[in-house]
Design a protein around this motif. Structure first.
Motif, PDB file in Angstrom:
ATOM      1  N   GLU A 182       1.026  -1.402   0.048  1.00  0.00           N
ATOM      2  CA  GLU A 182      -0.098  -0.156  -0.097  1.00  0.00           C
ATOM      3  C   GLU A 182       0.866   1.256  -0.027  1.00  0.00           C
ATOM      4  OE1 GLU A 182      -3.419  -2.183  -0.384  1.00  0.00           O
ATOM      5  OE2 GLU A 182      -3.060   0.101  -0.321  1.00  0.00           O
ATOM      6  N   ASP A 183       0.108   2.280  -0.245  1.00  0.00           N
ATOM      7  CA  ASP A 183       0.887   3.785  -0.278  1.00  0.00           C
ATOM      8  C   ASP A 183       1.829   4.022   0.978  1.00  0.00           C
ATOM      9  OD1 ASP A 183      -1.642   5.150  -2.303  1.00  0.00           O
ATOM     10  OD2 ASP A 183      -0.073   3.882  -2.939  1.00  0.00           O
ATOM     11  N   ASP A 184       0.950   3.498   2.246  1.00  0.00           N
ATOM     12  CA  ASP A 184       1.823   3.731   3.429  1.00  0.00           C
ATOM     13  C   ASP A 184       2.744   2.586   4.007  1.00  0.00           C
ATOM     14  OD1 ASP A 184       0.038   6.021   3.711  1.00  0.00           O
ATOM     15  OD2 ASP A 184      -1.508   5.208   4.915  1.00  0.00           O
ATOM     16  N   GLY A 185       2.840   1.935   3.239  1.00  0.00           N
ATOM     17  CA  GLY A 185       3.998   0.981   3.591  1.00  0.00           C
ATOM     18  C   GLY A 185       5.260   1.422   3.354  1.00  0.00           C
ATOM     19  N   GLU A 186       6.255   0.676   3.807  1.00  0.00           N
ATOM     20  CA  GLU A 186       7.738   0.979   3.891  1.00  0.00           C
ATOM     21  C   GLU A 186       8.428  -0.324   3.248  1.00  0.00           C
ATOM     22  OE1 GLU A 186      11.265   2.676   6.782  1.00  0.00           O
ATOM     23  OE2 GLU A 186       9.438   1.946   7.289  1.00  0.00           O
ATOM     24  N   ALA A 187       9.172   0.191   2.303  1.00  0.00           N
ATOM     25  CA  ALA A 187       9.900  -0.982   1.601  1.00  0.00           C
ATOM     26  C   ALA A 187      11.184  -1.575   2.504  1.00  0.00           C
ATOM     27  CB  ALA A 187      10.485  -0.396   0.366  1.00  0.00           C
ATOM     28  N   PHE A 188      11.496  -2.803   2.121  1.00  0.00           N
ATOM     29  CA  PHE A 188      12.660  -3.362   3.120  1.00  0.00           C
ATOM     30  C   PHE A 188      13.991  -3.381   2.501  1.00  0.00           C
ATOM     31  CE2 PHE A 188       8.772  -5.310   4.701  1.00  0.00           C
ATOM     32  CZ  PHE A 188       8.863  -5.215   5.982  1.00  0.00           C
ATOM     33  N   GLU A 189      14.253  -2.976   1.291  1.00  0.00           N
ATOM     34  CA  GLU A 189      15.460  -2.908   0.617  1.00  0.00           C
ATOM     35  C   GLU A 189      16.211  -1.387   1.106  1.00  0.00           C
ATOM     36  OE1 GLU A 189      12.586  -3.108  -0.999  1.00  0.00           O
ATOM     37  OE2 GLU A 189      12.217  -1.751  -2.704  1.00  0.00           O
ATOM     38  N   ILE A 190      17.281  -1.464   1.093  1.00  0.00           N
ATOM     39  CA  ILE A 190      18.102  -0.356   1.435  1.00  0.00           C
ATOM     40  C   ILE A 190      18.319   0.549   0.027  1.00  0.00           C
ATOM     41  CG2 ILE A 190      20.345   0.545   2.140  1.00  0.00           C
ATOM     42  CD1 ILE A 190      21.000  -2.177   3.306  1.00  0.00           C
ATOM     43  N   ASP A 191      17.786   1.698   0.366  1.00  0.00           N
ATOM     44  CA  ASP A 191      17.895   2.886  -0.764  1.00  0.00           C
ATOM     45  C   ASP A 191      18.617   4.110  -0.198  1.00  0.00           C
ATOM     46  OD1 ASP A 191      16.096   3.668   1.272  1.00  0.00           O
ATOM     47  OD2 ASP A 191      14.439   4.033   0.005  1.00  0.00           O
ATOM     48  N   ASP A 192      18.537   5.153  -0.722  1.00  0.00           N
ATOM     49  CA  ASP A 192      19.256   6.429  -0.626  1.00  0.00           C
ATOM     50  C   ASP A 192      18.627   6.940   0.547  1.00  0.00           C
ATOM     51  OD1 ASP A 192      20.644   5.995  -2.903  1.00  0.00           O
ATOM     52  OD2 ASP A 192      19.466   7.323  -4.207  1.00  0.00           O
ATOM     53  N   ARG A 193      17.539   6.714   0.754  1.00  0.00           N
ATOM     54  CA  ARG A 193      17.227   7.344   2.057  1.00  0.00           C
ATOM     55  C   ARG A 193      17.704   6.758   3.604  1.00  0.00           C
ATOM     56  NH1 ARG A 193      10.559   7.399   2.557  1.00  0.00           N
ATOM     57  NH2 ARG A 193      10.920   8.865   0.788  1.00  0.00           N
ATOM     58  N   ASP A 194      17.611   5.450   3.379  1.00  0.00           N
ATOM     59  CA  ASP A 194      18.302   4.648   4.561  1.00  0.00           C
ATOM     60  C   ASP A 194      19.725   5.087   5.017  1.00  0.00           C
ATOM     61  OD1 ASP A 194      16.068   3.390   4.907  1.00  0.00           O
ATOM     62  OD2 ASP A 194      16.690   1.690   3.393  1.00  0.00           O
ATOM     63  N   LEU A 195      20.616   5.374   3.643  1.00  0.00           N
ATOM     64  CA  LEU A 195      21.791   5.682   3.667  1.00  0.00           C
ATOM     65  C   LEU A 195      21.760   7.182   4.434  1.00  0.00           C
ATOM     66  CD1 LEU A 195      23.278   4.769   0.386  1.00  0.00           C
ATOM     67  CD2 LEU A 195      23.629   3.725   2.777  1.00  0.00           C
ATOM     68  N   GLU A 196      20.658   7.839   4.070  1.00  0.00           N
ATOM     69  CA  GLU A 196      20.840   9.456   4.632  1.00  0.00           C
ATOM     70  C   GLU A 196      20.457   9.534   6.209  1.00  0.00           C
ATOM     71  OE1 GLU A 196      18.558  13.736   3.528  1.00  0.00           O
ATOM     72  OE2 GLU A 196      18.024  11.851   2.563  1.00  0.00           O
ATOM     73  N   TYR A 197      19.589   8.379   6.237  1.00  0.00           N
ATOM     74  CA  TYR A 197      19.136   8.140   7.840  1.00  0.00           C
ATOM     75  C   TYR A 197      20.331   7.791   8.653  1.00  0.00           C
ATOM     76  CZ  TYR A 197      14.293   8.998   6.695  1.00  0.00           C
ATOM     77  OH  TYR A 197      13.108   9.662   6.272  1.00  0.00           O
ATOM     78  N   ALA A 198      21.465   6.652   7.788  1.00  0.00           N
ATOM     79  CA  ALA A 198      22.295   6.318   8.779  1.00  0.00           C
ATOM     80  C   ALA A 198      23.389   7.565   9.303  1.00  0.00           C
ATOM     81  CB  ALA A 198      23.136   5.312   7.950  1.00  0.00           C
ATOM     82  N   LEU A 199      23.457   8.284   8.127  1.00  0.00           N
ATOM     83  CA  LEU A 199      24.437   9.685   8.357  1.00  0.00           C
ATOM     84  C   LEU A 199      23.730  10.451   9.509  1.00  0.00           C
ATOM     85  CD1 LEU A 199      25.600   9.985   4.669  1.00  0.00           C
ATOM     86  CD2 LEU A 199      26.772   8.976   6.684  1.00  0.00           C
ATOM     87  N   ASP A 200      22.694  10.882   9.366  1.00  0.00           N
ATOM     88  CA  ASP A 200      21.882  11.794   9.978  1.00  0.00           C
ATOM     89  C   ASP A 200      20.440  10.953  10.645  1.00  0.00           C
ATOM     90  OD1 ASP A 200      21.148  13.943  11.450  1.00  0.00           O
ATOM     91  OD2 ASP A 200      20.584  15.031   9.666  1.00  0.00           O
ATOM     92  N   PRO A 201      20.770  10.345  11.926  1.00  0.00           N
ATOM     93  CA  PRO A 201      19.621   9.664  12.472  1.00  0.00           C
ATOM     94  C   PRO A 201      18.348  10.667  12.867  1.00  0.00           C
ATOM     95  CG  PRO A 201      21.702   9.260  13.467  1.00  0.00           C
ATOM     96  CD  PRO A 201      22.061  10.178  12.818  1.00  0.00           C
ATOM     97  N   THR A 202      18.544  11.820  12.957  1.00  0.00           N
ATOM     98  CA  THR A 202      17.860  12.867  13.445  1.00  0.00           C
ATOM     99  C   THR A 202      16.583  13.115  12.376  1.00  0.00           C
ATOM    100  OG1 THR A 202      18.743  14.579  12.709  1.00  0.00           O
ATOM    101  CG2 THR A 202      19.159  13.917  14.927  1.00  0.00           C
ATOM    102  N   LYS A 203      16.905  12.557  11.181  1.00  0.00           N
ATOM    103  CA  LYS A 203      15.642  12.672  10.043  1.00  0.00           C
ATOM    104  C   LYS A 203      15.044  11.561  10.035  1.00  0.00           C
ATOM    105  CE  LYS A 203      18.843  15.244   6.817  1.00  0.00           C
ATOM    106  NZ  LYS A 203      19.585  15.630   5.755  1.00  0.00           N
TER     107      LYS A 203
END
Length: 778
Positions: free
Chosen positions: A2-23
């Motif tokens: 669904e639209d509100d679901g979250e994918a499990f693969e690692i993408d650019d957003r996960d890398l950005e969250y890893a560098l800045d956990p506050t996001k």
């Protein structure tokens, strides 16, 4: 997912969250924010993580997938419905008017909203935009109440091909959308189609429609035209007006066209605005074509008129040229007749030219028929003057009457007109016929006579010839005769003239040419002054022959040149004569020195003579008178007679000068003192009564101060030394005028004097004194 679901693969957003956990804790946009943007209802607490109630419980709760309802509502496993697939918007539902909703979707709102897949979303959007259930659309609530129902057409024909397009739901001409829906609901509503019309390309084979052809009268006779086929949604581009317009279906385009064409009029059954537009366009094109044809016709008429005028002009030109050719043929016949005749004399040629000039005046001037004189008359004129000696007594005017007659025959011709028709080979061909006849027939005899001319002995005869022929000669021939024939011969004789040897004075044979040659003799005058100055070096003041030599040049030389010549050669000799004159009456009875000065008065002037007397005569004369009066036993009557004799020797014009009167008055005062037995004392002239001496020529200091250039200085020094200084005619060196200074040639470059060194054959800068020394001794 669904639209509100979250994918499990690692993408650019996960890398950005890893560098800045506050996001990661920044909340994403809600569904309302994605749909309504800035008009969505915002909950400040929901936007900030950790402030919403029950957020921890929701995060720890397991994931459950529901299609609608409340999350905490108790579920009935028996009545739990499986989510159904949302139907396609382009496939209508054929369930007999029953609306089938989705699982979990509330059945609230109007029927048209429930038939769609997202009734709550649509209603929410419309309510936020101001929609009220049960009322029409728009700001004033007078819009449509129900959505537009598509009308199925039988085929893909053009608008009006299946009859009148009245079965579709929509407003008629002149009514609003709300009135149209009220009319549809109040009247007979169209039954929805009971059969499902499959899409093209389905498994079911379509029925082949039969085409029935009707005439226009049959179509107009029908009361109702049914629309057959399926209504297709397509984009219509209207380019019939001044601006391009786009419509989404044929109904909108038909309403626009009909409203514009039948505003306030009864609508016809079969109305095609496109046909009217095409007809109007054809009418406009036809009108433009008619106007363009009319312009072309007018242009052709104007061209025909212009061509007619040109044809008339050409015919007239042809006629004139035919006439001209006839006249030219007549001229040619006359000339051939003269050339074939045996009697070709000057008189016959003159008659021929007079006849051509009288009868064919235009052809005579246009084609230069006077050239006949060059080929026929000029050889005879040359033979006529071949044996002519102008210097022979009585032959000065030989052939003058003949030349005058030919001048009348050939006059009236202009050189410019002849130049426009002839192709000249040289400058002689550009001359008028009369001038060329004189140049080639008369001038050779004059040149030959000038070569044998004795300038000293036959000057009067040559002058008589020139004065006799000048009135009838062209100006350019006169200038050539004087500058190229007469002036060189005179200069040659002046160069060979010697004042002390020649018995014939130069002024006797040169001055008569002064009025004729004028400025052409300026080159010989400096030579004459130089030779006169050399001859006067051995001259004594009592020799009166110099007066006869200098007097003729008084009005010939320029005033400045004559003043310089007298100041350098005559006045010093006269002053010396007065200073050495013997004033003793017992020893000198004639006083030739004094009378020599008096004789030069008419040349040097009374002012300069007075100055010489005041400087060289009266001081010595008064001293001698004082000495005589102081002598014992002096006889006053003798002194008085001596005074009276000197008073009478002065001419009246000199005696009237105040300074000379004063000197004689001083002499009377001395005699009066002697009669009164007073001491003889010469009274000085009072300073107040003294007058500045009159100067005939400025003193050297003043003259030197007035010099403005190096050339003027050289000219002044050359005049003082009696050296020739004159420009060399037609001689330039490095763009500078070359001058003859005595025996050398010089030129001026600003303040630099440059002389030509004949030994090394080059120009060298020299000083003024060295140049004058070279001019005299070289």
């Amino acid at each position: 997912m669904e639209d509100d679901g979250e994918a499990f693969e690692i993408d650019d957003r996960d890398l950005e969250y890893a560098l800045d956990p506050t996001k990661r804790f920044q909340r994403r946009q809600t569904k309302d924010q994605q749909i309504y943007g800035i008009w969505a209802d915002n909950d400040e607490e929901d936007q900030r993580p950790g402030f919403s109630l029950g957020s921890s419980a929701k995060l720890s709760k397991g994931v459950s997938f529901v299609s609608g309802g409340l999350a905490n509502e108790p579920k009935d496993e028996e009545h739990e419905a499986r989510p159904q697939k949302r139907p396609r918007m382009d496939q209508p539902s054929f369930s007999g008017g029953l609306h089938q909703g989705f699982a979990g979707l509330r059945s609230s709102g109007p029927d048209w909203a429930q038939n769609s897949g997202k009734n709550s979303v649509i209603m929410g959007m419309m309510k936020k935009m101001g929609y009220v259930e049960g009322k029409g659309l728009g700001a004033k609530k007078h819009g449509i109440l129900e959505p537009i129902i598509p009308s199925v057409r039988q085929g893909r024909g053009a608008v009006g091909a299946y009859g009148k397009e009245a079965s579709a739901v929509g407003p008629k001409f002149g009514e609003t959308a709300a009135q149209a829906q009220a009319r549809e609901q109040g009247g007979t509503t169209r039954e929805p189609a009971s059969e499902y019309v499959p899409r093209k390309g389905g498994w079911k084979k379509e029925k082949k429609n039969t085409i029935q052809y009707k005439t226009l009268d049959e179509v107009l006779a029908e009361d109702d035209i049914t629309v057959i086929g399926t209504s297709a949604s397509m984009k219509i581009i209207d380019m019939t007006g001044p601006q391009q317009k786009v419509y989404n279906d044929f109904q909108s385009f038909s309403r626009k066209s009909k409203a514009a064409a039948f505003d306030g009029q009864e609508r016809r059954k079969f109305d095609i605005p496109e046909l009217t537009q095409n007809i109007n366009m054809l009418l406009d094109l036809t009108e433009e074509e008619i106007k363009r044809n009319d312009r072309q016709i007018k242009l052709l008429k104007d061209q025909n008129k212009s061509l007619d005028a040109d044809c008339q002009q050409i015919r007239k030109t042809i006629i004139d040229e035919d006439e001209e050719m006839k006249r030219l043929q007549e001229v040619l016949d006359v000339v051939k007749e003269f050339s074939n005749s045996q009697n070709q004399t000057l008189s016959a040629c003159k008659k021929l030219l007079l006849r051509l000039r009288r009868e064919y005046e235009m052809e005579y001037k246009m084609y230069g028929l006077d050239a006949i004189a060059l080929t026929n008359a000029m050889p005879m004129l040359r033979e006529y003057f071949n044996d002519w000696n102008p210097l022979k007594l009585g032959y000065a005017d030989h052939g003058m009457n003949l030349i005058k007659e030919w001048r009348e025959v050939l006059q009236g011709e202009s050189r410019e007109m002849k130049r426009s028709f002839d192709r000249h080979k040289n400058e002689l061909d550009a001359l008028p016929a009369f001038d060329r006849c004189l140049w080639e027939a008369w001038m050779p005899a004059i040149r030959q006579a000038a070569l044998k001319w004795d300038v000293k002995m036959d000057s009067d005869r040559m002058l008589d010839v020139v004065l006799t022929w000048m009135p009838i000669l062209p100006d350019w021939i006169v200038d050539n005769l004087l500058e190229q024939v007469i002036a060189p011969r005179i200069k040659e004789q002046v160069d060979a003239w010697s004042p002390t040897v020649d018995e014939i004075p130069i002024h006797s044979w040169l001055l008569p040419w002064h009025s004729v040659l004028g400025h052409r003799l300026t080159a010989v005058y400096p030579i004459i002054r130089m030779k006169l100055a050399k001859s006067l070096k051995e001259w004594i003041a009592t020799d009166s022959s110099a007066i006869g030599v200098v007097r003729p040049w008084k009005d010939v030389f320029a005033k400045s040149s004559m003043s310089s010549f007298l100041s350098n050669n005559i006045i010093p000799k006269l002053e010396q004569a007065l200073l050495h004159m013997n004033l003793n009456p017992l020893e000198n009875f004639e006083y030739p020195e004094f009378f020599a000065v008096i004789n030069w008065t008419e040349i040097i002037g009374t002012d300069l003579t007075c100055q010489m007397m005041m400087r060289c005569f009266f001081p010595r004369w008064l001293d001698n008178l004082c000495l005589w009066l102081n002598t014992p036993g002096v006889i006053l009557s003798d002194v008085a007679r001596y005074y009276k004799e000197w008073r009478e020797r002065f001419p009246a014009n000199l005696a009237a000068i105040p300074s000379i009167k004063m000197e004689f008055q001083r002499a009377l005062n001395l005699i009066s003192q002697a009669k009164q037995n007073l001491p003889i004392q010469l009274t000085p002239v009072a300073p107040a009564s003294q007058q500045p001496p009159l100067q005939f020529f400025a003193p050297p200091s003043a003259r030197t101060a007035a010099i403005g250039s190096l050339r003027e200085l050289i000219e002044m020094r050359a005049q003082a030394m009696g050296v020739v200084f004159m420009p060399v005619r037609n001689r330039l060196e490095h763009g500078k005028q070359v001058y003859q200074l005595g025996n050398i040639q010089i030129l001026f470059d600003r303040d630099l004097l440059i002389a030509y060194n004949s030994n090394v054959r080059q120009w060298e800068p020299v000083t003024v004194d060295y140049a004058l020394e070279l001019a005299v001794n070289s």
